[in-house]
Motif scaffolding. Structure first.
Motif, short mmCIF file in Angstrom:
data_model
loop_
_atom_site.label_atom_id
_atom_site.label_comp_id
_atom_site.label_asym_id
_atom_site.label_seq_id
_atom_site.Cartn_x
_atom_site.Cartn_y
_atom_site.Cartn_z
N GLY A 104 0.91 -1.95 0.30
CA GLY A 104 -0.25 -0.31 0.35
C GLY A 104 0.76 0.94 0.08
O GLY A 104 1.14 1.98 -1.29
N LEU A 105 1.97 1.24 0.86
CA LEU A 105 3.16 2.36 1.08
C LEU A 105 3.35 2.21 -0.49
O LEU A 105 3.80 3.59 -0.81
CB LEU A 105 3.61 2.17 1.68
CG LEU A 105 3.53 2.45 3.58
CD1 LEU A 105 4.16 2.16 4.15
CD2 LEU A 105 3.05 4.21 3.61
N ILE A 106 3.90 1.52 -1.39
CA ILE A 106 4.65 1.76 -2.81
C ILE A 106 3.60 2.33 -3.39
O ILE A 106 4.11 3.12 -3.70
CB ILE A 106 5.18 -0.07 -2.70
CG1 ILE A 106 6.14 -0.05 -1.79
CG2 ILE A 106 5.19 0.27 -4.30
CD1 ILE A 106 6.79 -1.69 -2.17
N ALA A 107 2.40 1.79 -3.72
CA ALA A 107 1.32 1.95 -4.58
C ALA A 107 0.79 3.75 -4.31
O ALA A 107 0.66 4.35 -5.14
CB ALA A 107 0.09 1.24 -4.35
N ALA A 108 1.21 4.14 -2.89
CA ALA A 108 0.76 5.47 -2.65
C ALA A 108 1.91 6.71 -2.91
O ALA A 108 1.67 6.79 -3.48
CB ALA A 108 0.54 6.08 -1.26
N LEU A 109 3.15 6.21 -3.01
CA LEU A 109 4.18 7.05 -3.77
C LEU A 109 4.31 7.16 -5.04
O LEU A 109 4.60 7.68 -5.70
CB LEU A 109 5.86 5.65 -3.13
CG LEU A 109 6.53 6.24 -3.13
CD1 LEU A 109 6.89 7.98 -3.13
CD2 LEU A 109 8.11 5.80 -3.47
N ILE A 110 4.16 5.69 -5.43
CA ILE A 110 4.17 5.18 -7.38
C ILE A 110 2.90 6.49 -7.38
O ILE A 110 3.17 7.01 -8.71
CB ILE A 110 3.83 4.46 -8.20
CG1 ILE A 110 5.31 3.65 -7.72
CG2 ILE A 110 3.18 4.33 -8.82
CD1 ILE A 110 4.53 2.25 -7.83
N ALA A 111 1.71 6.60 -6.71
CA ALA A 111 0.75 8.13 -7.45
C ALA A 111 1.31 9.36 -7.40
O ALA A 111 0.97 10.05 -7.96
CB ALA A 111 -0.28 6.80 -6.55
N VAL A 112 1.88 9.80 -5.69
CA VAL A 112 2.01 10.38 -5.79
C VAL A 112 3.22 10.71 -7.13
O VAL A 112 3.41 11.93 -7.41
CB VAL A 112 3.06 11.11 -4.74
CG1 VAL A 112 3.78 12.34 -4.38
CG2 VAL A 112 1.92 10.89 -3.20
N VAL A 113 4.79 10.26 -7.61
CA VAL A 113 4.89 10.32 -7.97
C VAL A 113 4.47 10.61 -10.01
O VAL A 113 4.85 11.45 -10.65
CB VAL A 113 6.28 9.35 -8.42
CG1 VAL A 113 7.02 9.81 -10.23
CG2 VAL A 113 7.18 9.12 -7.40
#
Length: 60
Positions: free
Chosen positions: A21-30
């Motif tokens: 979930g944290l990885i997906a959130a980081l990718i979304a922010v990028v």
């Protein structure tokens, strides 16, 4: 009951889900940041094309 507690403590599947979930959130922010940066450039490009087409049509 002791087996349940020891199995629960050793279970790391919840931690893995949180990490994904944290990885997906980081990718979304990028992605949002990249779209924001490219959006202004793309807008300028389309405005230049529109201006050029308007000038070309005005000559005819």
């Amino acid at each position: 009951m002791t087996k349940f507690v020891s199995r629960f403590v050793k279970d790391e599947s919840g931690a893995t889900a949180i990490e994904y979930g944290l990885i997906a959130a980081l990718i979304a922010v990028v992605i949002i940041g990249a779209v924001g940066l490219l959006g202004d450039s793309l807008k300028s490009t389309f405005e230049a094309i529109t201006s050029g087409l308007d000038e070309g049509l005005a000559k005819n």
